[in-house]
Design a protein around this motif. Structure first.
Motif, PDB file in Angstrom:
ATOM      1  N   THR A 165      24.278  50.691  37.088  1.00  0.00           N
ATOM      2  CA  THR A 165      25.528  50.820  36.312  1.00  0.00           C
ATOM      3  C   THR A 165      26.728  50.745  37.259  1.00  0.00           C
ATOM      4  O   THR A 165      26.618  51.088  38.440  1.00  0.00           O
ATOM      5  CB  THR A 165      25.583  52.165  35.552  1.00  0.00           C
ATOM      6  OG1 THR A 165      25.305  53.221  36.486  1.00  0.00           O
ATOM      7  CG2 THR A 165      24.605  52.222  34.402  1.00  0.00           C
TER       8      THR A 165
ATOM      9  N   SER B 246      33.287  46.999  37.066  1.00  0.00           N
ATOM     10  CA  SER B 246      32.933  46.208  35.884  1.00  0.00           C
ATOM     11  C   SER B 246      33.991  45.141  35.638  1.00  0.00           C
ATOM     12  O   SER B 246      33.675  43.987  35.306  1.00  0.00           O
ATOM     13  CB  SER B 246      32.841  47.083  34.643  1.00  0.00           C
ATOM     14  OG  SER B 246      31.901  48.061  34.813  1.00  0.00           O
TER      15      SER B 246
ATOM     16  N   GLU C 291      29.677  38.689  40.630  1.00  0.00           N
ATOM     17  CA  GLU C 291      28.907  38.734  39.385  1.00  0.00           C
ATOM     18  C   GLU C 291      27.464  38.313  39.655  1.00  0.00           C
ATOM     19  O   GLU C 291      26.513  38.927  39.175  1.00  0.00           O
ATOM     20  CB  GLU C 291      29.548  37.818  38.340  1.00  0.00           C
ATOM     21  CG  GLU C 291      28.928  37.986  36.974  1.00  0.00           C
ATOM     22  CD  GLU C 291      29.232  36.844  36.034  1.00  0.00           C
ATOM     23  OE1 GLU C 291      29.848  35.842  36.465  1.00  0.00           O
ATOM     24  OE2 GLU C 291      28.841  36.946  34.862  1.00  0.00           O
TER      25      GLU C 291
ATOM     26  N   TRP D 218      25.609  40.985  41.491  1.00  0.00           N
ATOM     27  CA  TRP D 218      25.273  42.060  40.560  1.00  0.00           C
ATOM     28  C   TRP D 218      24.086  41.675  39.679  1.00  0.00           C
ATOM     29  O   TRP D 218      23.183  42.479  39.427  1.00  0.00           O
ATOM     30  CB  TRP D 218      26.506  42.417  39.715  1.00  0.00           C
ATOM     31  CG  TRP D 218      26.248  43.534  38.747  1.00  0.00           C
ATOM     32  CD1 TRP D 218      26.358  43.485  37.395  1.00  0.00           C
ATOM     33  CD2 TRP D 218      25.828  44.867  39.064  1.00  0.00           C
ATOM     34  NE1 TRP D 218      26.029  44.687  36.843  1.00  0.00           N
ATOM     35  CE2 TRP D 218      25.704  45.562  37.840  1.00  0.00           C
ATOM     36  CE3 TRP D 218      25.545  45.536  40.253  1.00  0.00           C
ATOM     37  CZ2 TRP D 218      25.299  46.886  37.777  1.00  0.00           C
ATOM     38  CZ3 TRP D 218      25.142  46.869  40.187  1.00  0.00           C
ATOM     39  CH2 TRP D 218      25.033  47.527  38.958  1.00  0.00           C
TER      40      TRP D 218
END
Lengths: 173, 180
Positions: free
Chosen positions: A18, A24, A34, A37
Motif C-alpha cells: 500500500t 499514490s 508506476e 510499483w
C-alpha cells in the motif's frame, strides 16, 4: 525529487503493498515509478500468500519411490565394485597361500609325485631366485604374485560381471 | 527439527530418504503456490511441482554451490513455466464490449497475466545475486536477515539486490515494449 523519495520507499520496504496519498498521486504522474510499483506488487503478492498447501499423498509416494530407486541404483553401482574388489582380494590371497604352501612342501621334500617334482625342478633351475623367495609368504615375489593375481582376478571378474549382469544401467551415471 | 538446506542436500546425496521427504515438505507448498499464481490451474500446478521434484532427483548432484535448494527449485520452476508458455499460448479471451464493467475487468486480467509472463521471462536476464534475492524473499518467504545469512551478505546488500532487481526488471520490460 518525488522519484527519489519513492525509490527510497521501495528500497526500504520491499514487501509494501500500500502507498500513502503522496506516493499514490506520484505514480499516477510518473510512468517509471508506476512500473516499479507494479513489479513490486506482482512479487509482494507471492510473499503475502504463504498458505500451506500440500501435494496429494499419491504424488508424494510416487516421488519418494522414484528417489528410492535412484538411490538404490547408485548404491548398487558402489556395491558392484565393492563385491568385485572383495572377490579379487579373497581369490588372490587364497591362491598365493596355496602356491606358497605348495612350494614349502616341495622344498621340504614332502611332494613325492615325480611329475610335480619335475615341474618344480624345472622352475627352480630356470627361476631360482623366484623359487627361493617364494618359499616364504613374505617374500618379494609372493607379493608381486599376489598383486598380479588380484589385478587379473579383479579385471576379469569385473569384465564378466558387467557382461553378465542384469544391472545393465550400472554405467548410466 | 528443521534442518538447513545444506545438510538436507548432503543427507539426500548419501541416500537418506527422510531428507528427500523433508525437502518435499519444505518446498511443496511454496512451489504449488507459485505455480498456481502463475497459471491459475490447480492440476497444472500439481503436475509442475511434481516435475520440479523429479528434476531435483535427477539433478541434485549438480546443486553443490547453489545458495539454497529453494533458489535452484524456483529456477527450475521458472524454466518449466517458460517452456510451458512457449508451447501453449494462453487462449484469447473474447471481451464483450457492450458490458463496460466486464470489459474493463477482462482487460485488467489480461494485462496482469501479460505482466506476469513478461516478468517471468525478464527474471532470467537478471544477475544471479538479484535472481536469488528475489526468489528467496518473495517466492520462499524468507526474511531479509535470513537471506543475508544464506547469501552471505549484509542486510543493506540484500535490500540493494532486491531494489536493483526491480529497477532492472522495469528497464527490461520497458525495452521489450519499445522493441529494443
Amino acid at each position: 525529487m518525488e522519484c527519489e523519495k519513492f525509490e527510497k520507499f521501495i528500497f526500504e520496504n520491499p514487501e509494501a503493498t500500500t502507498l500513502n496519498g503522496q506516493f499514490s498521486q506520484h505514480i499516477k504522474e510518473c510512468e517509471k515509478c508506476e512500473k516499479l510499483w507494479e513489479i513490486q506488487n506482482e512479487f509482494a503478492e507471492f510473499r503475502l500468500d504463504q498458505s500451506k498447501i500440500n501435494l496429494p499423498l499419491k504424488t508424494k509416494s510416487y516421488l519418494l519411490r522414484i528417489a528410492k530407486n535412484r538411490s538404490f541404483e547408485k548404491f548398487s553401482r558402489i556395491e558392484f565394485i565393492e563385491d568385485t574388489f572383495i572377490f579379487a582380494i579373497v581369490v588372490s590371497t587364497v591362491l598365493t597361500g596355496i602356491v606358497a604352501s605348495f612350494y614349502q612342501i616341495v622344498l621340504n621334500g614332502g611332494m613325492q609325485n615325480r611329475y610335480i617334482k619335475m615341474l618344480f625342478d624345472f622352475i627352480k633351475d630356470n627361476f631360482s631366485n623366484f623359487a627361493t623367495s617364494f618359499s616364504s609368504l613374505l617374500g618379494k615375489e609372493s607379493f608381486v604374485f599376489l598383486i598380479s593375481v588380484f589385478l587379473i582376478t579383479f579385471s576379469l571378474s569385473f569384465f564378466f560381471r558387467v557382461l553378465n549382469s542384469e544391472k545393465k544401467n550400472i554405467f548410466s551415471f | 527439527m528443521v534442518k538447513d538446506d545444506e545438510s538436507l542436500l548432503k543427507e539426500y546425496l548419501k541416500g537418506d530418504e527422510k531428507a528427500f521427504s523433508m525437502i518435499i515438505e519444505k518446498y511443496e507448498g511454496k512451489l504449488l503456490n507459485f505455480f498456481y499464481k502463475m497459471c491459475r490451474d490447480g492440476e497444472l500446478a500439481k503436475d509442475f511441482t511434481q516435475e520440479v521434484f523429479l528434476r531435483f532427483i535427477n539433478g541434485a548432484k549438480n546443486l553443490r554451490g547453489e545458495s539454497s535448494i529453494g533458489t535452484w527449485l524456483f529456477r527450475v520452476a521458472t524454466n518449466i513455466l517458460i517452456d510451458h508458455k512457449r508451447k501453449f499460448n494462453p487462449p484469447k479471451i473474447d471481451i464483450d464490449e457492450s458490458d463496460a464493467s466486464v470489459s474493463s475487468k477482462a482487460e485488467y486480467l489480461i494485462e496482469k497475466r501479460e505482466l506476469k509472463d513478461e516478468i517471468l521471462k525478464a527474471i532470467k536476464k537478471l544477475p544471479d545475486a538479484q535472481q536469488n534475492a528475489l526468489m528467496l524473499f518473495y517466492y520462499e518467504g524468507n526474511s531479509l536477515e535470513e537471506i543475508g545469512k544464506i547469501l552471505n551478505c549484509s542486510l543493506q546488500n540484500v535490500k540493494n539486490h532486491l531494489f536493483r532487481a526491480k529497477i532492472n526488471l522495469a528497464q527490461i520490460l520497458k525495452e521489450g515494449k519499445n522493441g529494443v
